[in-house]
Every structure is written in structure tokens, then in C-alpha cells.
Write a protein that holds these residues in place. Structure first.
Motif, PDB file in Angstrom:
ATOM      1  N   HIS A  44      -4.691  -4.779  -1.811  1.00 18.25           N
ATOM      2  CA  HIS A  44      -3.822  -3.615  -1.596  1.00 18.25           C
ATOM      3  C   HIS A  44      -4.590  -2.308  -1.806  1.00 18.25           C
ATOM      4  CE1 HIS A  44      -0.002  -6.200  -2.418  1.00 18.25           C
ATOM      5  NE2 HIS A  44      -0.457  -6.329  -1.189  1.00 18.25           N
ATOM      6  N   ASN A  45      -5.541  -2.310  -2.739  1.00 12.57           N
ATOM      7  CA  ASN A  45      -6.378  -1.122  -2.909  1.00 12.57           C
ATOM      8  C   ASN A  45      -7.180  -0.848  -1.641  1.00 12.57           C
ATOM      9  OD1 ASN A  45      -5.498  -0.742  -5.518  1.00 12.57           O
ATOM     10  ND2 ASN A  45      -7.236  -1.790  -6.467  1.00 12.57           N
TER      11      ASN A  45
ATOM     12  N   TYR B 120      -5.576 -11.970  -5.984  1.00 13.72           N
ATOM     13  CA  TYR B 120      -6.407 -11.134  -5.119  1.00 13.72           C
ATOM     14  C   TYR B 120      -5.618  -9.976  -4.500  1.00 13.72           C
ATOM     15  CZ  TYR B 120      -9.995 -14.737  -5.424  1.00 13.72           C
ATOM     16  OH  TYR B 120     -10.946 -15.606  -5.881  1.00 13.72           O
ATOM     17  N   GLN B 121      -4.328  -9.890  -4.804  1.00  9.94           N
ATOM     18  CA  GLN B 121      -3.503  -8.890  -4.130  1.00  9.94           C
ATOM     19  C   GLN B 121      -3.837  -7.459  -4.551  1.00  9.94           C
ATOM     20  OE1 GLN B 121       0.685  -9.683  -4.083  1.00  9.94           O
ATOM     21  NE2 GLN B 121       0.458 -11.617  -3.003  1.00  9.94           N
ATOM     22  N   GLU B 122      -4.175  -7.265  -5.821  1.00 11.59           N
ATOM     23  CA  GLU B 122      -4.468  -5.899  -6.275  1.00 11.59           C
ATOM     24  C   GLU B 122      -5.650  -5.307  -5.520  1.00 11.59           C
ATOM     25  OE1 GLU B 122      -5.514  -3.351 -10.341  1.00 11.59           O
ATOM     26  OE2 GLU B 122      -5.064  -5.504 -10.469  1.00 11.59           O
ATOM     27  N   SER B 123      -6.771  -6.052  -5.450  1.00 17.62           N
ATOM     28  CA  SER B 123      -7.944  -5.535  -4.746  1.00 17.62           C
ATOM     29  C   SER B 123      -7.671  -5.390  -3.252  1.00 17.62           C
ATOM     30  CB  SER B 123      -9.152  -6.451  -4.974  1.00 17.62           C
ATOM     31  OG  SER B 123      -8.890  -7.760  -4.504  1.00 17.62           O
TER      32      SER B 123
ATOM     33  N   ASP C 216      -1.715 -14.161  -5.517  1.00 16.09           N
ATOM     34  CA  ASP C 216      -1.465 -13.126  -6.527  1.00 16.09           C
ATOM     35  C   ASP C 216      -2.747 -12.555  -7.115  1.00 16.09           C
ATOM     36  OD1 ASP C 216       1.208 -13.531  -6.121  1.00 16.09           O
ATOM     37  OD2 ASP C 216       1.530 -14.732  -7.928  1.00 16.09           O
TER      38      ASP C 216
ATOM     39  N   ASP D 184       1.891 -10.456   3.097  1.00 12.33           N
ATOM     40  CA  ASP D 184       0.474 -10.420   2.724  1.00 12.33           C
ATOM     41  C   ASP D 184      -0.319 -11.540   3.381  1.00 12.33           C
ATOM     42  OD1 ASP D 184       0.371  -8.096   1.117  1.00 12.33           O
ATOM     43  OD2 ASP D 184       1.246  -9.183  -0.560  1.00 12.33           O
TER      44      ASP D 184
END
Length: 250
Positions: free
Chosen positions: A239-240, A234-237, A232, A219
């Protein structure tokens, strides 16, 4: 409501001093104190305090490393005997930098900064996307930015990424050898830039998504001359976003 906080320092005497400061400050609520930085990071991730009073020079995991691992809602106030770390503290958007030996009046100045920051962050504001959808005006193609006392007209398309350092931001531009430095917050920049073209991937970084060269398996984003690791929080947004642009999904 008081701000919750955690103290991390490998020196027990320093911890006791900070505990005494917190105890006589009604605006603060102490959730815990740690002399072991590895134990501390687990507690911070679990309890998500508003503030982390964090020493920098510690064994195993130093303060700078720990600051990159904490939840996005936790803000850092560094405590250290070494003033040469002050500039580096801006990289993790620290609220303040307290130089040891710490006096209570300096401690309270940092607490007031924290109170102001959280008060502003709690003010309800429409998101950049909502503003865009409800506004009848078009998003501008350029912005005026005050640099060295002058207003510079910068084309949004030429922005590669933005790096925040406390109350200053640096615009890295196509065709510019040096960044344009101006007195702004990352939140203000984020609200100015079109959300379909820019993405915040770190407390201190907003990137132009079309200028990403590659993303590695860890990442890490390769953009301009910078390699930015997405933490961690900011990873969700992120990856989206990648999911909407990836052809050969695994």
C-alpha cells in the motif's frame, strides 16, 4: 534460544505424537496444540511462533488455506498422510513436508532445516536499498541464471515476476512461453533485483512493479497470466508503494 512452535492437526493422536517429539527436542519450545484450525489461526497470529507443524486435510479451514493466513515470520512444516500435496506445499514456501506416519528421525531432519533457515535469516545483511546507495557500481541490466546446466543471460527489464518454490525460483519473462527454473532462494533473488523496480508482495512472489496491469479491491495483483493476492504481512509495504503511484487517492 529454542525455536517456538505450534502444532495443528485435527487428529488428537497425531497431536500427541508431535507433542512427544517436541518434548524430547531441546531446540523446540511448544506454545500450544490445536485440533481446530479456526482456533489455531487466531493463536498463530497472536503468538507468532517460529514454526507451525501443520496438517493439510482438516475440516473448516485446511492447512493450505491456513498457511496463506499466517504471519510472515512463521515458517510451516506440513504433516500429512497424502504425498500428493508435496508439490502444492512449495507454493507457501514450506520448510519441509513430513509424510505420516512420521518418524522421529525425519522430524529431526525438518527441525535441522528450520534451525539453518532461522540462523541464516538472523545474519545481519545490508538491505538491497542500502547496498545500492553505498555501492559505487551500477546495478546490472542483465543477470546470468543457471537453467538446465547452462547459464542464461536474462535482461532484468524483461522479468515480469518471480515465483518461489522452496529452493527453486521461476522467472516469468516477456516473450517466453515457459518460466526459467533455477536453484535459488527468493531472498537471493530479492537482493539481486533493483528495489526501485521490483517489489516482494508475497512469500512466493516478487513482481516488476511497472508490469502490473491492475489491482482490484481485494488486493489482488493482475500481472502476466497470474493473479496474486497480497497477504496481510505484505500489505503495508504494498500500500505504501501504491500511495507513491496513485493520482486520484480516496
Amino acid at each position: 534460544m529454542p525455536l517456538t512452535c505450534i502444532i495443528v492437526d485435527d487428529e488428537p493422536l497425531a497431536v500427541k505424537l508431535m507433542e512427544s517429539f517436541v518434548a524430547k527436542t531441546p531446540e523446540l519450545e511448544l506454545l500450544g496444540s490445536f485440533t481446530d484450525s479456526v482456533e489455531a489461526i487466531n493463536a498463530v497470529k497472536e503468538q507468532k511462533p517460529n514454526l507451525l507443524f501443520l496438517d493439510i486435510q482438516m475440516p473448516d479451514l485446511n492447512g493450505m488455506e491456513l498457511a496463506h493466513m499466517i504471519p510472515t515470520e512463521t515458517r510451516v512444516i506440513f504433516t500429512t498422510a497424502f504425498k500428493e500435496y508435496a508439490f502444492e506445499s512449495y507454493e507457501v514456501s514450506a520448510l519441509d513436508f513430513l509424510l505420516k506416519p512420521i518418524r522421529y528421525n525425519k522430524f529431526m531432519v525438518a527441525v535441522e532445516k528450520a534451525k539453518e533457515w532461522f540462523a541464516k535469516s538472523e545474519c545481519p545483511k545490508p538491505s538491497p536499498i542500502a547496498q545500492h546507495l553505498t555501492s559505487n557500481t551500477q546495478i546490472p541490466s542483465a543477470l546470468f541464471v543457471r537453467v538446465d546446466g547452462e547459464l542464461r543471460n536474462i535482461t532484468i527489464e524483461n522479468i515480469v515476476y518471480v515465483n518461489g518454490m522452496k529452493d527453486y525460483v521461476m522467472f516469468y519473462m516477456d516473450g517466453e512461453t515457459k518460466p526459467l527454473i533455477t536453484h535459488l532462494t527468493m531472498k537471493a533473488v530479492e537482493e539481486m533485483l533493483p528495489p526501485d523496480k521490483f517489489l516482494r508482495v508475497h512469500r512466493s512472489y516478487i513482481i516488476a512493479v511497472d508490469k502490473i496491469r491492475k489491482v482490484d479491491r481485494n488486493d489482488c495483483i493482475y500481472i502476466g497470466n497470474e493473479i496474486i493476492h497480497v497477504p496481510d504481512g505484505y500489505q503495508e509495504s504494498f500500500h505504501n508503494f501504491l500511495g507513491t503511484r496513485t493520482i486520484n487517492k480516496m
